[in-house]
Design a protein around this motif. Structure first.
Motif, short mmCIF file in Angstrom:
data_model
loop_
_atom_site.label_atom_id
_atom_site.label_comp_id
_atom_site.label_asym_id
_atom_site.label_seq_id
_atom_site.Cartn_x
_atom_site.Cartn_y
_atom_site.Cartn_z
N THR A 167 5.65 -2.79 -1.12
CA THR A 167 5.12 -4.14 -1.33
C THR A 167 5.41 -4.99 -0.09
OG1 THR A 167 7.19 -4.82 -2.39
CG2 THR A 167 5.43 -4.00 -3.82
N GLY A 194 0.81 -1.21 0.00
CA GLY A 194 0.00 0.00 0.00
C GLY A 194 0.85 1.26 0.00
N ARG A 195 0.14 2.39 0.02
CA ARG A 195 0.82 3.69 0.02
C ARG A 195 1.07 4.13 1.45
NH1 ARG A 195 -0.67 8.91 0.41
NH2 ARG A 195 -2.87 8.29 0.60
N TYR A 203 4.93 3.92 -2.34
CA TYR A 203 4.15 2.69 -2.38
C TYR A 203 5.09 1.53 -2.08
CZ TYR A 203 0.84 -0.90 -3.82
OH TYR A 203 -0.01 -1.99 -3.83
#
Length: 352
Positions: free
Chosen positions: A189, A81-82, A187
């Motif tokens: 992972t 996510g960011r 962002y």
């Protein structure tokens, strides 16, 4: 004219004959001088000696090593996510479990709200169908279907809650941030390393201890740590690990845990004093008795005034003496000076 020629030729021949006679005579003299004697003289070599004796090993057991962190851990993302917030900087002191990075989880929050509404509805359905089943107004199969949907919704809610927790990346240990690899807005992972935490409240030292000394050590034994950075300010430590298996050189890794009250940094060179002396006895000879280096150790033993070469196996260095593990026996006499002129079977004369 002819007579003069004969005279010249005769004189030349006489001179040549004289030279040949002289050369032949000189050669005989040289051959006589170069002749080796039929018998050799076995010269006696003067030497000084020392007895092989069994002595106490009173060497202080001190090793050297570098301080290493007690704990070091990466800050790792467990969800994608960011990034919305980063709650640490390089050098920050953090506690285990504190939230360091927050990831955008708005969609998961909305999904949890929707799932919670479904759970509330299904809970009422379960109650209603149980009432109907009590009055024989429905079947048990319909009741079970409603219960299954309710339990499935509960499981979905738990999964979403876990995802929301993972959106808050927490510190795995207490310590100081030594590496930062994330900024707000990026962002990330799953599995991405966002930084590194180092715990230097306690430190460790790894040293190698030989077989003769390692059996004198025990877990929990106090150890004194000193450094050139803070002379006269020793640290207290204790043995936290002794390897059950040694290397091919019969050295055993030993780990010492140190309370870092002086604020030492990882990587600092220190001395590790095990605060004990070895009480073992061992065969010892003067170090100067060795003919060659420690890698190819041998000595000369005197037996009936004759030198005998003896290959030996060495142990610890004990000041100006050295430990002998095999190859000699107590009471034997080894050469300490004059051995460079010796060879196997050479006669010697012991001098004082």
């Amino acid at each position: 004219m002819k007579k003069t020629t004969f005279i010249v030729i005769g004189a030349a021949l006489a001179i040549i004959g004289l030279i040949a006679f002289r050369l032949s005579s000189n050669k005989k003299k040289i051959d006589v001088q170069n002749q080796l004697p039929t018998t050799t003289v076995n010269t006696t070599i003067p030497v000084t000696v020392s007895r092989v004796e069994e002595g106490d090993v009173s060497q202080q057991l001190i090793k050297t090593g570098n301080l290493i962190p007690f704990k070091e851990a990466n800050i790792t993302a467990t969800t994608a996510g960011r990034v919305t917030n980063v709650n640490f900087e390089l050098g920050s002191q953090v506690s285990q479990g504190s939230v360091l990075v927050q990831i955008d989880n708005k969609l998961k929050e909305l999904s949890l709200e929707a799932t919670q509404l479904t759970i509330n509805k299904l809970k009422k359905d379960v109650d209603r169908y149980n009432t109907l089943l009590a009055g024989n107004a429905t079947t048990e199969l319909q009741v079970n279907d409603v219960k299954y949907n309710y339990e499935n919704a509960m499981n979905q809610a738990e999964q979403i809650k876990k995802q929301l927790q993972d959106a808050n990346v927490k510190s795995p240990i207490s310590g100081r941030i030594i590496k930062k690899d994330i900024e707000a807005g990026e962002y990330i992972t799953v599995g991405a390393v966002l930084g590194t935490v180092l715990d230097v409240a306690r430190l460790k030292v790894d040293v190698q201890v030989n077989e003769s000394d390692v059996y004198q050590l025990r877990l929990g034994q106090p150890v004194r740590i000193t450094s050139d950075v803070f002379p006269g300010q020793p640290l207290s430590g204790k043995i936290s690990y002794i390897a059950p298996q040694g290397s091919a050189e019969h050295n055993y890794p030993v780990e010492i845990t140190v309370n870092n009250t002086n604020g030492l940094k990882a990587g600092t060179f220190v001395n590790v004093d095990f605060s004990q002396k070895s009480n073992q006895k061992s065969l010892q000879i003067p170090r100067i008795a060795l003919v060659e280096s420690l890698k190819n150790p041998y000595v000369y033993v005197v037996n009936n005034n004759v030198a005998q070469q003896r290959v030996i196996k060495l142990g610890r260095e004990l000041g100006d003496k050295i430990e002998v593990l095999s190859g000699l026996s107590a009471g034997e006499t080894v050469v300490v000076t004059g051995q460079l002129n010796l060879s196997e079977g050479k006669p010697v004369q012991i001098t004082k």
